[in-house]
Design a protein around this motif. Structure first.
Motif, PDB file in Angstrom:
ATOM      1  N   GLY A  86       0.815  -1.205   0.000  1.00 56.75           N
ATOM      2  CA  GLY A  86       0.000   0.000   0.000  1.00 56.75           C
ATOM      3  C   GLY A  86       0.848   1.253   0.000  1.00 56.75           C
ATOM      4  O   GLY A  86       0.600   2.193  -0.762  1.00 56.75           O
ATOM      5  N   THR A 106      -6.911   7.823  -2.050  1.00 59.69           N
ATOM      6  CA  THR A 106      -6.513   6.892  -0.991  1.00 59.69           C
ATOM      7  C   THR A 106      -7.697   6.562  -0.090  1.00 59.69           C
ATOM      8  O   THR A 106      -7.792   5.456   0.447  1.00 59.69           O
ATOM      9  CB  THR A 106      -5.363   7.488  -0.155  1.00 59.69           C
ATOM     10  OG1 THR A 106      -4.244   7.723  -1.011  1.00 59.69           O
ATOM     11  CG2 THR A 106      -4.934   6.523   0.942  1.00 59.69           C
ATOM     12  N   TYR A 109     -10.223   3.274   0.270  1.00 62.35           N
ATOM     13  CA  TYR A 109     -10.162   2.057   1.082  1.00 62.35           C
ATOM     14  C   TYR A 109     -11.310   1.993   2.082  1.00 62.35           C
ATOM     15  O   TYR A 109     -11.685   0.910   2.552  1.00 62.35           O
ATOM     16  CB  TYR A 109      -8.805   1.955   1.796  1.00 62.35           C
ATOM     17  CG  TYR A 109      -8.712   2.689   3.115  1.00 62.35           C
ATOM     18  CD1 TYR A 109      -9.023   2.057   4.310  1.00 62.35           C
ATOM     19  CD2 TYR A 109      -8.291   4.016   3.177  1.00 62.35           C
ATOM     20  CE1 TYR A 109      -8.934   2.715   5.515  1.00 62.35           C
ATOM     21  CE2 TYR A 109      -8.191   4.691   4.361  1.00 62.35           C
ATOM     22  CZ  TYR A 109      -8.513   4.034   5.539  1.00 62.35           C
ATOM     23  OH  TYR A 109      -8.428   4.707   6.726  1.00 62.35           O
ATOM     24  N   ALA A 162      -5.332   1.417  -2.588  1.00 63.25           N
ATOM     25  CA  ALA A 162      -6.451   1.311  -1.657  1.00 63.25           C
ATOM     26  C   ALA A 162      -6.809  -0.149  -1.380  1.00 63.25           C
ATOM     27  O   ALA A 162      -7.356  -0.472  -0.318  1.00 63.25           O
ATOM     28  CB  ALA A 162      -7.668   2.046  -2.211  1.00 63.25           C
ATOM     29  N   TRP A 165      -4.462  -1.575   1.399  1.00 63.28           N
ATOM     30  CA  TRP A 165      -4.811  -0.885   2.650  1.00 63.28           C
ATOM     31  C   TRP A 165      -6.106  -1.450   3.215  1.00 63.28           C
ATOM     32  O   TRP A 165      -6.213  -1.697   4.434  1.00 63.28           O
ATOM     33  CB  TRP A 165      -4.967   0.615   2.410  1.00 63.28           C
ATOM     34  CG  TRP A 165      -3.719   1.413   2.233  1.00 63.28           C
ATOM     35  CD1 TRP A 165      -3.444   2.289   1.224  1.00 63.28           C
ATOM     36  CD2 TRP A 165      -2.550   1.440   3.082  1.00 63.28           C
ATOM     37  NE1 TRP A 165      -2.200   2.849   1.386  1.00 63.28           N
ATOM     38  CE2 TRP A 165      -1.630   2.343   2.519  1.00 63.28           C
ATOM     39  CE3 TRP A 165      -2.209   0.776   4.259  1.00 63.28           C
ATOM     40  CZ2 TRP A 165      -0.389   2.612   3.095  1.00 63.28           C
ATOM     41  CZ3 TRP A 165      -0.969   1.026   4.832  1.00 63.28           C
ATOM     42  CH2 TRP A 165      -0.081   1.936   4.257  1.00 63.28           C
ATOM     43  N   ALA A 166      -7.114  -1.624   2.362  1.00 63.10           N
ATOM     44  CA  ALA A 166      -8.405  -2.139   2.821  1.00 63.10           C
ATOM     45  C   ALA A 166      -8.271  -3.563   3.349  1.00 63.10           C
ATOM     46  O   ALA A 166      -8.849  -3.914   4.392  1.00 63.10           O
ATOM     47  CB  ALA A 166      -9.420  -2.091   1.680  1.00 63.10           C
TER      48      ALA A 166
END
Length: 302
Positions: A86, A106, A109, A162, A165-166
Motif C-alpha cells: 500500500g 486513498t 479504502y 487502496a 490498505w483495505a
C-alpha cells in the motif's frame, strides 16, 4: 475491552497519526519518502521487540492451538506485505499525480473494507457503515480542496493502493484476535514493511547515513510514537472493533491532520474544508453511536 473502548482507542490512534504528518514533512526535506518510511518502521519494530519477546515466552500459558503458534510469523509477514505494498504503490502514484488527487483517492479504502468483508468473510457490516463510508469519501474530497478531479497517470497506482490498505484493515483484527499475540503480529509486520521499503530505497532512492542522522528527530517521533505506539495500538484495538468501523474512524486522521496543520503550520481551512471535516466527524460519531443506540432499543423492547 468493549467495542466502544476500541473505537475510542482508534480515534486516539488517528490523532497520533495526524500529529506525525508535521514530523514526516520535516523528514522528507532530508530523506526520500520510501527510505524515511523504511527506517521509521524498522525503528518501530525495535520498539515493540521486547514486548514481542515477552509475548513469545508466555505462549505456553496462553494455551494457543499448535496451528496458531506455527502460523503467527507467515501471517504477520503477510500483513506487513499488504501494508508495504500500500505504501509503495501510493508513493509511486504520488510521483506522477497531485497531492489533492492522491489524498482523495486513498480514501477509497474506506468503502472497500465493508465490501471485502461481505465478499471474503461473508460478514455484512452494520447499515450505518454505508452512509458513513460515503460521507468519508465526500468529506475527503472537500477537505482536499479540490473543485474538480482530473485524473493523472499516477492515479491508477493510488487507486490500486487502496486495495492492500483495505485488506490490511480487514484482516489485522482477525489475525491478532485468533493468534492472541498482538505484539508479535505488530513487530513482524513492522519489520516486513521496513525491509520492503529499504530494499526499494536502496534500488531506486539511494541515501546516506548522514541523511538519516540529519532527520533523526522526525524519524524518532514517527518511529517511536506513530509506528511503535499507534500502529501497535491499532493491532490491539482491532481485536475488538469491527473492521468497517475501524476504516471510517481511522479516516478521521485527515481531519486531525488539518487541525494540526492549522495549529502548528498556520494553515487555514476554507468553508469547503470545514464542511469536509464535519462530514468525516459525523461519520465517525455515527458508526460509534448508532449500533449502541440500536442495541439499547432492542434491549428495551425485548
Amino acid at each position: 475491552m468493549n467495542r466502544l473502548q476500541a473505537n475510542l482507542l482508534l480515534t486516539a490512534i488517528a490523532i497520533v497519526w495526524a500529529s506525525a504528518f508535521v514530523a514526516q514533512a520535516e523528514g522528507m526535506k532530508t530523506l526520500g519518502p520510501v527510505a524515511f518510511t523504511g527506517v521509521r518502521f524498522l525503528l518501530g519494530a525495535l520498539v515493540v521487540l521486547p514486548l514481542a519477546i515477552w509475548e513469545w515466552r508466555r505462549r505456553p500459558s496462553l494455551a494457543l492451538p499448535p496451528l496458531a503458534t506455527r502460523q503467527w510469523l507467515p501471517v504477520s509477514l503477510g500483513l506487513g506485505v499488504l501494508m508495504g505494498l500500500g505504501a509503495v504503490m501510493q508513493q509511486i502514484g504520488i510521483v506522477s499525480t497531485t497531492v489533492t488527487n492522491a489524498g482523495f483517492l486513498t480514501a477509497l479504502y474506506v468503502p472497500l473494507v465493508p465490501i471485502f468483508s461481505m465478499l471474503l468473510l461473508r460478514e455484512p457490516p452494520h447499515w450505518s457503515v454505508w452512509p458513513g463510508g460515503l460521507a468519508c469519501l465526500v468529506g475527503a474530497f472537500l477537505l482536499s480542496g479540490a473543485h474538480d478531479l482530473v485524473l493523472q497517470p499516477g492515479d491508477a497506482w493510488v487507486i490500486a493502493s487502496a486495495i492492500p490498505w483495505a485488506l490490511h484493515v480487514l484482516f489485522i483484527g482477525r489475525v491478532a484476535d485468533r493468534l492472541a499475540a498482538p505484539f508479535l503480529v505488530a513487530c513482524a509486520q513492522f519489520a516486513a514493511v521496513g525491509v520492503l521499503n529499504l530494499l526499494w530505497a536502496f534500488a531506486f532512492e539511494p541515501f546516506t547515513w548522514a541523511q538519516v542522522q540529519a532527520c533523526a528527530g522526525p524519524i524518532a517521533y514517527t518511529g517511536l510514537v506513530s509506528v511503535g505506539l499507534a500502529f501497535t495500538a491499532q493491532v490491539v484495538a482491532q481485536r475488538y472493533a469491527e473492521a468497517a468501523d475501524a476504516a471510517i474512524i481511522l479516516s478521521s486522521e485527515t481531519v486531525f491532520a488539518a487541525l494540526f496543520g492549522a495549529w502548528l503550520l498556520g494553515e487555514r481551512l476554507d468553508g469547503q474544508g470545514l464542511l469536509g471535516c464535519a462530514l468525516i466527524l459525523g461519520a465517525l460519531l455515527a458508526v460509534q453511536l448508532l449500533p449502541l443506540l440500536h442495541r439499547r432499543f432492542v434491549q428495551r423492547t425485548a
